[in-house]
Design a protein around this motif. Structure first.
Motif, PDB file in Angstrom:
ATOM      1  N   GLN A 238     -19.566  17.388  30.075  1.00 21.79           N
ATOM      2  CA  GLN A 238     -18.612  18.648  30.170  1.00 21.79           C
ATOM      3  C   GLN A 238     -17.660  18.461  31.403  1.00 21.79           C
ATOM      4  OE1 GLN A 238     -21.743  21.417  30.715  1.00 21.79           O
ATOM      5  NE2 GLN A 238     -22.290  21.608  28.217  1.00 21.79           N
ATOM      6  N   LYS A 239     -18.110  18.066  32.475  1.00 18.72           N
ATOM      7  CA  LYS A 239     -16.975  17.941  33.488  1.00 18.72           C
ATOM      8  C   LYS A 239     -15.663  17.116  33.248  1.00 18.72           C
ATOM      9  CE  LYS A 239     -16.502  17.398  38.315  1.00 18.72           C
ATOM     10  NZ  LYS A 239     -17.136  17.291  39.749  1.00 18.72           N
ATOM     11  N   ARG A 240     -16.155  16.156  32.570  1.00 15.43           N
ATOM     12  CA  ARG A 240     -15.037  15.036  32.135  1.00 15.43           C
ATOM     13  C   ARG A 240     -14.256  15.788  30.935  1.00 15.43           C
ATOM     14  NH1 ARG A 240     -11.166  12.827  32.094  1.00 15.43           N
ATOM     15  NH2 ARG A 240     -10.941  10.351  31.585  1.00 15.43           N
ATOM     16  N   GLU A 241     -14.640  16.126  30.207  1.00 15.09           N
ATOM     17  CA  GLU A 241     -14.043  16.804  28.981  1.00 15.09           C
ATOM     18  C   GLU A 241     -13.115  17.891  29.739  1.00 15.09           C
ATOM     19  OE1 GLU A 241     -16.706  18.127  26.050  1.00 15.09           O
ATOM     20  OE2 GLU A 241     -17.252  15.871  25.364  1.00 15.09           O
ATOM     21  N   THR A 242     -13.679  18.740  30.282  1.00 11.37           N
ATOM     22  CA  THR A 242     -12.910  19.919  31.261  1.00 11.37           C
ATOM     23  C   THR A 242     -11.502  19.235  31.694  1.00 11.37           C
ATOM     24  OG1 THR A 242     -14.667  21.129  31.361  1.00 11.37           O
ATOM     25  CG2 THR A 242     -12.881  21.950  32.769  1.00 11.37           C
ATOM     26  N   LEU A 243     -11.995  18.100  32.496  1.00  6.05           N
ATOM     27  CA  LEU A 243     -10.642  17.583  33.376  1.00  6.05           C
ATOM     28  C   LEU A 243      -9.609  16.807  32.320  1.00  6.05           C
ATOM     29  CD1 LEU A 243     -12.764  15.809  36.208  1.00  6.05           C
ATOM     30  CD2 LEU A 243     -11.317  17.856  36.333  1.00  6.05           C
ATOM     31  N   GLU A 244     -10.205  16.280  31.297  1.00  7.50           N
ATOM     32  CA  GLU A 244      -9.416  15.769  30.218  1.00  7.50           C
ATOM     33  C   GLU A 244      -8.410  16.798  29.738  1.00  7.50           C
ATOM     34  OE1 GLU A 244      -7.594  12.297  28.543  1.00  7.50           O
ATOM     35  OE2 GLU A 244      -8.820  12.480  30.374  1.00  7.50           O
ATOM     36  N   LEU A 245      -9.072  17.991  29.241  1.00  6.70           N
ATOM     37  CA  LEU A 245      -8.415  19.010  28.469  1.00  6.70           C
ATOM     38  C   LEU A 245      -7.287  19.633  29.518  1.00  6.70           C
ATOM     39  CD1 LEU A 245     -11.368  20.417  26.332  1.00  6.70           C
ATOM     40  CD2 LEU A 245      -9.472  19.132  25.601  1.00  6.70           C
ATOM     41  N   ARG A 246      -7.750  19.671  30.562  1.00  9.14           N
ATOM     42  CA  ARG A 246      -6.620  20.232  31.681  1.00  9.14           C
ATOM     43  C   ARG A 246      -5.486  19.540  31.932  1.00  9.14           C
ATOM     44  NH1 ARG A 246     -10.831  23.118  36.115  1.00  9.14           N
ATOM     45  NH2 ARG A 246     -11.255  25.115  34.709  1.00  9.14           N
ATOM     46  N   ARG A 247      -5.763  17.920  31.609  1.00  8.74           N
ATOM     47  CA  ARG A 247      -4.789  17.187  31.888  1.00  8.74           C
ATOM     48  C   ARG A 247      -3.872  17.218  30.948  1.00  8.74           C
ATOM     49  NH1 ARG A 247      -3.403  11.859  30.599  1.00  8.74           N
ATOM     50  NH2 ARG A 247      -5.399  12.042  29.205  1.00  8.74           N
ATOM     51  N   LEU A 248      -4.387  17.358  29.543  1.00  9.22           N
ATOM     52  CA  LEU A 248      -3.576  17.364  28.480  1.00  9.22           C
ATOM     53  C   LEU A 248      -2.885  18.819  28.339  1.00  9.22           C
ATOM     54  CD1 LEU A 248      -5.708  15.111  26.181  1.00  9.22           C
ATOM     55  CD2 LEU A 248      -3.665  14.420  27.239  1.00  9.22           C
ATOM     56  N   ASN A 249      -3.185  19.872  29.169  1.00  9.35           N
ATOM     57  CA  ASN A 249      -2.805  21.125  29.200  1.00  9.35           C
ATOM     58  C   ASN A 249      -3.311  21.612  27.894  1.00  9.35           C
ATOM     59  OD1 ASN A 249      -0.976  20.992  31.632  1.00  9.35           O
ATOM     60  ND2 ASN A 249       0.691  20.050  30.557  1.00  9.35           N
ATOM     61  N   ILE A 250      -4.427  21.364  27.393  1.00  6.57           N
ATOM     62  CA  ILE A 250      -4.921  22.029  26.261  1.00  6.57           C
ATOM     63  C   ILE A 250      -5.854  23.377  26.865  1.00  6.57           C
ATOM     64  CG2 ILE A 250      -6.411  21.994  24.404  1.00  6.57           C
ATOM     65  CD1 ILE A 250      -5.808  18.901  24.205  1.00  6.57           C
ATOM     66  N   LEU A 251      -6.413  23.212  27.979  1.00  2.00           N
ATOM     67  CA  LEU A 251      -7.190  24.059  28.670  1.00  2.00           C
ATOM     68  C   LEU A 251      -6.801  24.745  29.767  1.00  2.00           C
ATOM     69  CD1 LEU A 251      -9.931  25.699  28.504  1.00  2.00           C
ATOM     70  CD2 LEU A 251     -10.795  23.675  29.886  1.00  2.00           C
ATOM     71  N   ASP A 252      -6.602  26.034  29.955  1.00  3.27           N
ATOM     72  CA  ASP A 252      -5.925  26.493  31.168  1.00  3.27           C
ATOM     73  C   ASP A 252      -7.173  27.230  31.834  1.00  3.27           C
ATOM     74  OD1 ASP A 252      -3.497  25.677  30.645  1.00  3.27           O
ATOM     75  OD2 ASP A 252      -2.777  27.351  29.510  1.00  3.27           O
ATOM     76  N   ARG A 253      -7.054  27.206  33.241  1.00  2.72           N
ATOM     77  CA  ARG A 253      -8.336  28.245  33.911  1.00  2.72           C
ATOM     78  C   ARG A 253      -7.682  29.380  33.725  1.00  2.72           C
ATOM     79  NH1 ARG A 253      -9.175  30.058  39.011  1.00  2.72           N
ATOM     80  NH2 ARG A 253     -11.342  29.846  39.711  1.00  2.72           N
ATOM     81  N   PRO A 254      -8.669  30.538  33.596  1.00  5.03           N
ATOM     82  CA  PRO A 254      -8.179  31.840  33.565  1.00  5.03           C
ATOM     83  C   PRO A 254      -7.783  32.441  34.816  1.00  5.03           C
ATOM     84  CG  PRO A 254     -10.342  31.359  32.665  1.00  5.03           C
ATOM     85  CD  PRO A 254      -9.911  30.257  33.042  1.00  5.03           C
ATOM     86  N   LYS A 255      -6.842  33.261  34.728  1.00  8.09           N
ATOM     87  CA  LYS A 255      -6.248  33.783  35.859  1.00  8.09           C
ATOM     88  C   LYS A 255      -7.321  34.675  36.950  1.00  8.09           C
ATOM     89  CE  LYS A 255      -1.504  32.983  34.113  1.00  8.09           C
ATOM     90  NZ  LYS A 255      -0.270  33.647  33.669  1.00  8.09           N
ATOM     91  N   TYR A 256      -7.682  34.339  37.797  1.00 11.29           N
ATOM     92  CA  TYR A 256      -8.389  35.225  38.799  1.00 11.29           C
ATOM     93  C   TYR A 256      -7.545  35.833  39.898  1.00 11.29           C
ATOM     94  CZ  TYR A 256     -12.732  33.372  36.544  1.00 11.29           C
ATOM     95  OH  TYR A 256     -13.679  33.057  35.965  1.00 11.29           O
TER      96      TYR A 256
END
Length: 668
Positions: A238-256
């Motif tokens: 899950q950690k690797r997939e999250t990093l990969e999706l953020r690298r590809l700009n597919i997953l953005d961290r919610p704005k806090y």
């Protein structure tokens, strides 16, 4: 995975679970072998001079030496074979079951030789010279051997699986009759632990819990160590997939943000950090004396003694208090934590039966409210209530037709309402304080009950409000959850497991677990060892780079064994069939969501400078956002998923957020 087959039945262990126990036992056996070998050299010649029992001593020494040697060699073979292959590659470990059978059969001669040693050391049958080293070694050996035999028998009892005797095949698992047998076994398990007196609707609740558990685990062939290894692998994946999706700009961290003014603009006045902090403190008070002892291990008793009422059984009580003891310990805990006087606790029920949760009704003069505080899970009964998680019809006035909710919590909310009506608690409270508002609050299970109880009594008290903390995910159907946004504020922290825990998310997690275990190419002992390293030092980049997702995005480092492979071992295509079968089998018919308007609090990631500081010197900082119920529908394996559920951590986060608001103008 799959489960170990021994003596014609399955057990709650696998063939690759014997590496670390085997290494530990080899270490112990080698020490004994060396000590008893020295004893033989020093004492064997003396046995010919014994007045009586010399033959027994010689038989024990030679036999124990041979037996220890055989068991040590056997354990080396067991560990060697148990460490082979991946988690699902049982063919590589095909000899483990035969070797383990032989090891278990050797328990009988071990017991016999231990009896001989016991006779030698602690009886008058043997009349030999007392040589201090030998007698001390034999005494220690006999005692240790009895302890090891006891631990072995205890281990067999712990991994005993009643379902293993059924001998079901995969094609039989769909048969309703066989499913009924499995459900009955889960039902007997629940009743076995249910040594307390039976409560209302206990049989029905047990049946629903048994149905859920049998559906979740039926045919998966998972053992506890598989779940642990699967969680470790899922964490890395899950950690690797999250990093990969953020690298590809597919997953953005919610704005806090840490600015409460922008967060609470446009919300009712009662939705604020200050009131949330106040009500989490009252929710903590419902955990009573146990929480006082938990938070103040050394001084907790003295804090409680100050609030106790001696011989209360013979005194007239000002307000109704149910099921407290003669010293009013539970009431003392509530007073100590809430800092309220006994006069302000208008009603208290500490009765903890199935689907009947302790709660208090307080007169809170600080907020001019009558507050119903409901306790969270703290007992086996509460756990059964949590597990009765099937969806059931819930259509009180104000909710749309066809609304569904958590079955166990529906029963619990109606039991609470029955008690309130029976003792006319709210009527009396508002007669004394006619201008006060009504507020409900609770943590975890108590939060879910507060939401459902608030929904039930809202037609009577349309201005009520609910502060729920760490509310379970599987609570209400989606349209019903939207209605509760008008009067419910839900506060959650970080990676809280319970806020993501529902039947639906558990079923998805089960399927992901099977897929990940099937893809794993490392032996289980390596996965577990890596897991301890991750717990201490975090997941290193090299393991993230070795994690498989697919052939295009996540390749393995050349020369290194990948954690997960794209295809499972060819000998285990039945695992693929099992995974597809489990993915299709669903217990949940309706997807349930968490309730209310959700304020999600997260930790601020430390900057580069802050990372260089020691952990003790780092200042904790938090930020927040409004979240949607859909954000909490998937289980994630995170380091703090259990710690973030604890009420004291949520209280600390709210306190720090409020302090940050005070510092905000200075920072600007």
């Amino acid at each position: 995975m799959p489960a170990l087959t021994l003596f014609g039945r399955k057990w709650l262990a696998a063939t690759d679970d014997l590496v670390y126990p085997g290494i530990f036992e080899i270490f112990i056996r080698i020490i004994w072998l060396v000590l008893i070998g020295i004893a033989c050299l020093k004492y064997y010649g003396e046995t010919w001079n014994c007045r009586s029992g010399g033959e027994l001593v010689r038989v024990f020494l030679i036999g124990e030496l041979i037996l220890l040697g055989i068991i040590t060699i056997l354990l080396i073979f067991i560990v060697s074979h148990s460490a082979r292959g991946s988690i699902v590659d049982t063919y590589a470990r095909r000899h483990v079951q035969a070797l383990l059978t032989l090891k278990v059969l050797l328990i009988a001669p071990e017991i016999f030789w231990n009896i001989l040693g016991t006779i030698w050391v602690w009886s008058d049958v043997v009349q030999c010279s007392k040589e201090h080293y030998t007698t001390s070694v034999v005494e220690a050996l006999v005692l240790s051997d009895w302890l090891l035999i006891g631990l072995t028998l205890l281990g067999l009892a712990l991994i005993f699986d009643p379902l293993g005797s059924l001998g079901l095949r995969d094609d039989e698992l769909e048969d309703s009759e066989e499913h009924g047998k499995i459900s009955k076994i889960w039902l007997r398990r629940c009743k076995f632990f249910w040594w307390m007196r039976r409560d209302e609707s206990a049989s029905e609740t047990f049946q629903h819990v048994a149905g859920l558990l049998s559906s979740l685990f039926r045919g998966t062939d998972l053992v506890p160590s598989d779940v642990m290894a699967g969680c470790i692998l899922l964490r890395v994946r899950q950690k690797r997939e999250t990093l990969e999706l953020r690298r590809l700009n597919i997953l953005d961290r919610p704005k806090y943000t840490n600015d409460s003014i922008s967060i609470f603009s446009g919300t009712p006045d009662w939705m604020s950090l200050e009131w949330a902090l106040h009500y989490i403190q009252l929710s903590i008070a419902s955990y009573s004396w146990l929480f006082v002892i938990y938070r103040h291990a050394c001084t907790g008793c003295f804090r409680l003694i100050r609030e106790m009422t001696c011989c209360s059984c013979f005194r007239k009580k000002k307000n109704v208090v149910l099921n407290d003891n003669c010293c009013m310990c539970s009431m003392a805990g509530v007073k100590a934590l809430s800092k309220l006087s006994e006069d302000d606790i208008l009603f208290a029920s500490f009765r903890n039966h199935l689907c009947e949760i302790p709660f208090c009704v307080l007169a809170d003069h600080k907020t001019s409210s009558i507050v119903i505080v409901i306790r969270g899970s703290l007992s086996l009964r509460d756990l059964i209530t949590d597990l009765a998680a099937a969806s059931d019809s819930f259509e009180p006035e104000g909710l749309p037709p066809g609304s569904m909710a958590h079955r166990g919590m529906i029963i619990g909310a109606r039991v609470l309402l029955k008690q309130l009506d029976q003792y006319q608690v709210l009527e009396k409270a508002f007669k004394t304080y006619p201008h006060y508002d009504l507020t409900l609050t609770g943590h975890s299970l108590g939060a879910g009950l507060a939401v459902l109880l608030g929904t039930l009594i809202r037609p009577r008290y349309p201005n009520l409000r609910v502060y729920s903390f760490a509310t379970p995910a599987g609570l209400l159907s989606r349209e019903a959850a939207r209605v509760t946004e008008e009067f419910v504020l839900t506060v959650g922290l970080g990676d809280d497991l319970v806020m993501r825990l529902s039947v639906d998310s558990t079923e998805n997690f089960r399927t992901s677990l099977l897929i990940t275990l099937q893809a794993c190419r490392l032996p289980k002992y390596r996965v577990v060892l890596n897991g301890f390293g991750y717990m201490l030092f975090g997941v290193p980049d090299r393991d993230l780079n070795r994690t498989w997702k697919n052939g295009n995005t996540m390749n393995s480092i050349p020369g290194q064994l990948p954690l997960l492979a794209e295809t499972p071992p060819t000998r285990h295509t039945e695992t693929t069939i099992l995974e597809r079968d489990v993915a299709r089998r669903r217990f949940s018919k309706v997807r349930l969501f968490t309730a209310g308007r959700i304020l999600h609090i997260a930790r601020c990631k430390p900057t580069t400078k802050e990372k260089k500081r020691k952990k003790k010197n780092r200042e904790k900082k938090f930020e927040m956002r409004w979240a949607n119920a859909e954000d909490f529908m998937e289980l994630s394996v995170m380091p703090r998923m259990l710690l973030d559920h604890l009420p004291e951590n949520l209280e600390e986060a709210l306190e720090i957020l409020i302090k940050q608001q005070e510092e905000l103008p200075v920072m600007l």
